[in-house]
Enzyme design. Structure first.
Site, PDB file in Angstrom:
ATOM      1  N   CYS A 382       0.839  -1.205   0.000  1.00 10.83           N
ATOM      2  CA  CYS A 382       0.000   0.000   0.000  1.00 10.83           C
ATOM      3  C   CYS A 382       0.873   1.254   0.000  1.00 10.83           C
ATOM      4  CB  CYS A 382      -0.991  -0.047   1.155  1.00 10.83           C
ATOM      5  SG  CYS A 382      -2.480   0.904   0.768  1.00 10.83           S
ATOM      6  N   HIS A 519      -3.645  -4.933   0.484  1.00 10.84           N
ATOM      7  CA  HIS A 519      -3.047  -5.496   1.706  1.00 10.84           C
ATOM      8  C   HIS A 519      -3.145  -7.027   1.681  1.00 10.84           C
ATOM      9  CE1 HIS A 519      -2.478  -1.827   4.121  1.00 10.84           C
ATOM     10  NE2 HIS A 519      -3.472  -1.357   3.401  1.00 10.84           N
ATOM     11  N   GLU A 521      -1.701  -9.129   3.444  1.00  7.50           N
ATOM     12  CA  GLU A 521      -1.608  -9.739   4.785  1.00  7.50           C
ATOM     13  C   GLU A 521      -2.967 -10.121   5.360  1.00  7.50           C
ATOM     14  OE1 GLU A 521      -0.956  -6.607   4.022  1.00  7.50           O
ATOM     15  OE2 GLU A 521      -1.337  -5.192   5.640  1.00  7.50           O
TER      16      GLU A 521
END
Ligand code: GLN
Length: 550
Positions: A382, A519, A521
């Site tokens: 990001c 993102h 994750e």
């Protein structure tokens, strides 16, 4: 109304941070391992409507779901531990509850009645719980805050009433408490638990199961004592022992027969649990064959909770590579051009995570330039991708003073900017935004499709062409500079299906240099590690070996 769904309410006593979120997630994992379908919900007592505008220094990470809800980080634990599909209905705050009650009041829905905490707020809370109950065997509801807090009282009252609404055979109260070991006395103490239960009973809730957070397994005598004072049988007192890795929590709970007790008390027939995958994960985390050092160059390094999902995703990438991932948190404000080498020397990979605000941007830029030139694996997420694009524009493509418009509105080369209009795949509508747009509602949020370029690093990592990833940002890559950056060697390897939104950038003459606007994750799981993290850790390991070989 007849109910087939069962409800487990998890409350916490004595102090905060005992790991209620993880305990709830672990209960979910255990019930799933017995073949049940579950979902989880978090009720948060604070007044903010959602955590989206809360400072990560105070509140930790904001977790984003596929449907674009900005939620409490405990939902991250729920998704990592279970297969539950979570969205905006899985997290309610006091603010959100009051917001809908006040909206109804203004609309005249209460027909002139006096609107009160009981029944109007409590009814709204109970309705919110039922929203997620459809189609699952068990709903696990975590009530935020600690018993005794003023602000969580309406939630506690609502879950008390809930039992008579749906039938007592369908509800279980689990209370997480602290049983500290006092070295001077040489024993564990049960008094804090007794007090916490007294509080709970005073509002009409008798817990069925106690999870006792402690550093050692509790003896039969201690369990019997807690049982006696707290009005439950000895086997309803479970040791929630400290563990080396969070993925051990389901195993320790199982060892203490927590899942047996839950299904017995709720009268559910299930198969025996299958926990071999959890055992494999724990074994891998505890006994890795290799190790790598990853430097995380960011702003929120003093509160590890701010990068919760990121830390876990790196660990998952490690599990897939039989590798321990040592995290070195580097304060981006301390990195200048001259200190870069010394500070990042030991890193086998450099990662710049997401973030907001100008602080530490130059330091991140220096770290990225260092990774690019030294050919150290680099992963920008990001904001990390955006700064990577700026660095490339300035130092490779010759665009002096290039910047993101977030930090310099007057830059001659706004390579990252506020896109005024874009086609939103989720709503299937053109979205608009400008600098005056509302902070709470102008971000690109949640899952968006992305198409990968064949032969790119991303394509090799994912092994497929179409992916979906979660976003949380305002600024975007500026297509006006696409050609110039491409000519200078930047590859736009992932874009929205219409090609308009640049989602991934890479550079060719580098072993692993990748920035993504989303993102990744948020979607990584211990048993299903995210491909980009698997690939990044593999590259870091290769870099380490190459360096060792000289
Ligand atoms: N601040 C940047 C933006 O709003 C990046 C946000 C992020 O990293 N999540 O676009």
């Amino acid at each position: 109304m007849a109910f087939s769904t069962k409800f487990i309410f998890v409350t916490g006593g004595v102090v905060s941070s005992l790991g209620k979120g993880l305990a709830s997630a672990a209960i979910g994992a255990l019930l799933e391992s017995r073949g049940l379908t579950i979902t989880l919900q978090k009720l948060d007592p604070y007044i903010n409507v959602d955590p989206g505008t809360m400072n990560p220094f105070q509140h930790g990470e904001v977790f984003v779901t596929d449907d674009g809800a900005e939620t409490d980080l405990d939902l991250g634990h729920y998704e990592r531990f279970t297969h539950a599909k979570l969205g905006r209905n899985n997290n309610f705050t006091t603010g959100k509850i009051y917001d809908s009650v006040i909206t109804k009041e203004r609309r005249g829905d209460y027909l002139g009645g006096t609107v009160q905490v009981i029944p109007h707020i409590t009814d709204e809370i109970k309705k919110s719980i039922l929203l997620v109950a459809k189609g699952v065997d068990v709903v696990i509801v975590e009530v935020g805050g600690t018993i005794g807090d003023i602000e969580s009282l309406p939630f506690q009252e609502a879950i008390r009433q809930f039992k008579s609404d749906v039938g007592k055979e369908n509800v279980l109260y689990v209370h997480l408490t602290l049983v500290p070991y006092i070295a001077a006395a040489g024993e564990v103490k049960t008094k804090p638990t007794q007090h916490s239960v007294k509080e709970l009973r005073s509002i009409g809730i008798q817990p069925d199961i106690f999870l006792c957070r402690t550093d050692r397994f509790l003896s039969k005598e201690i369990k019997a004592k807690i049982g006696l004072f707290c009005n439950v049988d000895l086997d309803q007192v479970i040791t929630a022992k400290d563990v080396e890795t969070i993925y051990e929590v389901p195993l320790v709970f199982h060892q203490e027969h927590l899942d047996d007790k839950i299904v017995e008390l709720l009268n559910i027939w299930t198969r025996a649990p299958k926990l071999d995958e959890w055992e494999r994960i724990v074994e891998k985390v505890k006994n890795p064959g290799f190790s790598v050092n990853i430097a995380i160059v960011g702003k929120y390094i003093h509160l590890r909770e701010s990068y919760k999902s990121l830390n876990e995703a790196l660990c998952h990438g490690g599990i897939a590579n039989d590798c321990k991932v040592n995290l070195d948190f580097v304060d981006s404000e301390t990195i200048d051009e001259s200190s870069c080498h010394q500070r990042l020397e030991a890193a086998d990979g450099i990662l710049v995570p997401g973030g907001f605000g100008a602080r530490g941007i130059e330091g991140k830029m220096n770290a990225i330039a260092f990774a690019r030139k030294e050919k150290i694996p680099f992963f920008g997420i990001c904001l990390g991708m955006q700064v990577g694009v700026v660095e490339y524009a300035r130092n490779v493509a010759g665009m002096e003073w290039a910047h993101s418009a977030e930090f310099d509105e007057a830059t001659p080369f706004p390579v990252i900017y506020l896109m005024r209009e874009w086609f939103d795949y989720k709503s299937q509508r053109v979205q608009k935004r400008d600098t005056t747009s509302d902070k709470g509602g102008t971000m690109r949020l949640g899952a968006y499709p992305c198409v990968l370029k064949k032969d790119s690093l991303s394509y090799r990592a994912y092994g497929k062409k179409e992916i979906s990833e979660r976003h949380r940002h305002r600024y975007e890559f500026n297509n006006a500079f696409k050609e110039k950056l491409e000519q200078a060697g930047l590859i736009m390897s992932g874009t929205s299906p219409d090609g308009h939104l640049v989602e991934i950038v890479e550079i060719a003459d580098h072993p692993w240099f990748l920035g993504c606007q989303f993102h990744p994750e948020f979607k990584s799981r211990p048993m299903n590690p995210h491909p980009l993290f698997v690939s990044f850790i593999a590259a870091a390991l290769a870099y380490k070996n190459k360096r060792a070989a000289g």
